[in-house]
Design an enzyme around this catalytic site. Structure first.
Site, PDB file in Angstrom:
ATOM      1  N   HIS A 160      36.038  48.525  40.422  1.00 13.34           N
ATOM      2  CA  HIS A 160      35.281  48.682  41.675  1.00 13.34           C
ATOM      3  C   HIS A 160      34.490  49.994  41.723  1.00 13.34           C
ATOM      4  CE1 HIS A 160      36.994  45.108  43.429  1.00 13.34           C
ATOM      5  NE2 HIS A 160      38.233  45.562  43.310  1.00 13.34           N
ATOM      6  N   ASP A 196      39.580  39.640  36.893  1.00 15.96           N
ATOM      7  CA  ASP A 196      40.328  40.053  38.086  1.00 15.96           C
ATOM      8  C   ASP A 196      39.975  39.104  39.243  1.00 15.96           C
ATOM      9  OD1 ASP A 196      41.740  42.867  39.177  1.00 15.96           O
ATOM     10  OD2 ASP A 196      40.576  41.835  40.725  1.00 15.96           O
ATOM     11  N   HIS A 198      39.273  39.888  42.195  1.00 13.14           N
ATOM     12  CA  HIS A 198      38.190  40.466  43.002  1.00 13.14           C
ATOM     13  C   HIS A 198      36.962  40.727  42.132  1.00 13.14           C
ATOM     14  CE1 HIS A 198      42.035  41.695  44.934  1.00 13.14           C
ATOM     15  NE2 HIS A 198      41.396  41.307  46.015  1.00 13.14           N
ATOM     16  N   ASP A 285      45.813  39.551  39.431  1.00  9.75           N
ATOM     17  CA  ASP A 285      45.940  39.168  40.843  1.00  9.75           C
ATOM     18  C   ASP A 285      45.385  37.773  41.134  1.00  9.75           C
ATOM     19  OD1 ASP A 285      43.484  40.296  40.279  1.00  9.75           O
ATOM     20  OD2 ASP A 285      43.497  41.718  41.946  1.00  9.75           O
TER      21      ASP A 285
HETATM   22 ZN   LIG Z   1      41.737  42.677  42.072  1.00  7.98          ZN
END
Ligand SMILES: [Zn+2]
Length: 343
Positions: A160, A196, A198, A285
């Site tokens: 991120h 991931d 996200h 995740d």
């Molecule tokens: Zn994540």
């Protein structure tokens, strides 16, 4: 397969997540990486190495000098200020109509260099952040040598983080640093595959206008999931990077059946790019048992995911990103890596 790991991540502890008007223990906790490394040790996958040291010039290939200064100094400035709290975090961001002007106030700096409130600092954060980046960079060095596969057990995660913003538990973008290091080592084309849950907004943004690093991400639809403001299908790269960013936003409830279809398309895109090396941003995740997310990937599916990615068949560095089921993150990581090695 060699693993690179540093105990320094334990210094980035005591972190708190905002939950409404309360703060609770952060999901991004030291037990995550400790359980991963315990599972690697038990699995006998291979040797575990300490990271090498690198100087700032390596980080500055991706990150801005003022941002690096901020990361190094923010905790000391927080302690020297009259602010209270065990975690240094922002309360004011550069919003509509405001100016990106330099500020001497530590809370102002936290707002300038953060895009959300999830990435606090404690006394040991910088040492942990730097070591995590060094873990990924050491993985890149292994690939420049004779290794075909390596695993960088990074914590804190990185995907991120942008060139000059922290957010989403991330500070330095470990997978981007590794990809850039491979480029600087002479590889003409690098692919980054982010699995991931996200979207890896930082990685996308860093390489968005480049055609030498292809960024491909499978993730939960950002219209209903963090990071909300990037990760859509129509983000295809810009300028000479047009066509070199590929997003696969997937709905809540995605299981291996539909995930594997998107993954096959992603892998085909990467193969058509003919990368000389691959960096996998491995978030665990997507796991059905993850307490924070909404996909249905099982422990056995992680082995299938590794096998599928092995078909790209180029030197591959796996960089640890998210994954918040502390009890399962180790097992799921080992299954992925075993699948990758055997696939
Ligand atoms: Zn994540």
């Amino acid at each position: 397969m060699k693993t690179i790991y540093s105990d320094d991540h334990n210094l980035h502890s005591g972190l708190l997540d905002p939950r409404g008007f309360e703060f609770r223990e952060s999901s991004e906790c030291p037990a995550r990486a400790n359980n991963v490394i315990d599972a690697i040790r038990e699995s006998g996958l291979g040797e575990i190495l300490e990271p090498q040291a690198f100087d700032d010039s390596k980080y500055l290939r991706i990150h801005e000098p003022d941002y690096l200064d901020f990361l190094k100094n923010v905790w000391d400035e927080w302690e020297a200020s009259d602010e209270i709290g065990s975690n240094a975090r922002p309360d004011t961001f550069v919003g509509a109509g405001m100016r990106h002007v330099p500020t001497d106030c530590v809370v102002g700096k936290l707002g300038r260099y953060s895009f959300d409130s999830t990435s606090p600092f404690v006394a040991g954060s910088w040492q942990a952040i730097r070591s995590s980046a060094n873990v990924a960079l050491t993985g890149a060095e292994l690939l420049k040598g004779r290794d075909r596969l390596a695993f960088a057990a990074c914590r804190p995660p990185g995907h991120h983080a942008t060139a000059d913003y922290c957010g989403g538990y991330c500070y330095l973008n470990n997978n981007s640093l590794a990809a850039q290091s491979l480029r600087d080592g002479g590889a003409a084309r690098i692919a980054i595959l982010d699995v991931d849950y996200h979207h890896g907004n930082g990685t996308e943004h860093i390489f968005y206008e480049r055609n030498d690093v292809m960024t491909v991400s499978l993730h939960a639809d950002p219209s209903v999931e963090y990071p909300y403001f990037l990760g859509y299908e129509d983000e295809v790269g810009a300028g000479k990077g047009h066509g070199f960013n590929v997003n696969f936003p997937l709905p809540f409830g995605t299981d291996w059946n539909s995930y594997s279809e998107a993954l096959a398309t992603a892998i085909a895109r990467i193969r058509s790019f003919s990368p000389e090396a691959l960096v996998v941003a491995l978030g665990l995740d997507t796991f059905a048992g993850d307490p924070t997310t909404h996909f249905e990937i099982t422990t056995d599916d992680f082995a299938r995911m590794g096998e599928a990615i092995a078909a790209i068949d180029v030197p591959t560095l796996v960089v640890l990103e998210g994954g918040y089921s502390v009890d399962w993150i180790g097992k799921n990581t080992v299954r992925f890596l075993s699948g990758l090695e055997g696939g």
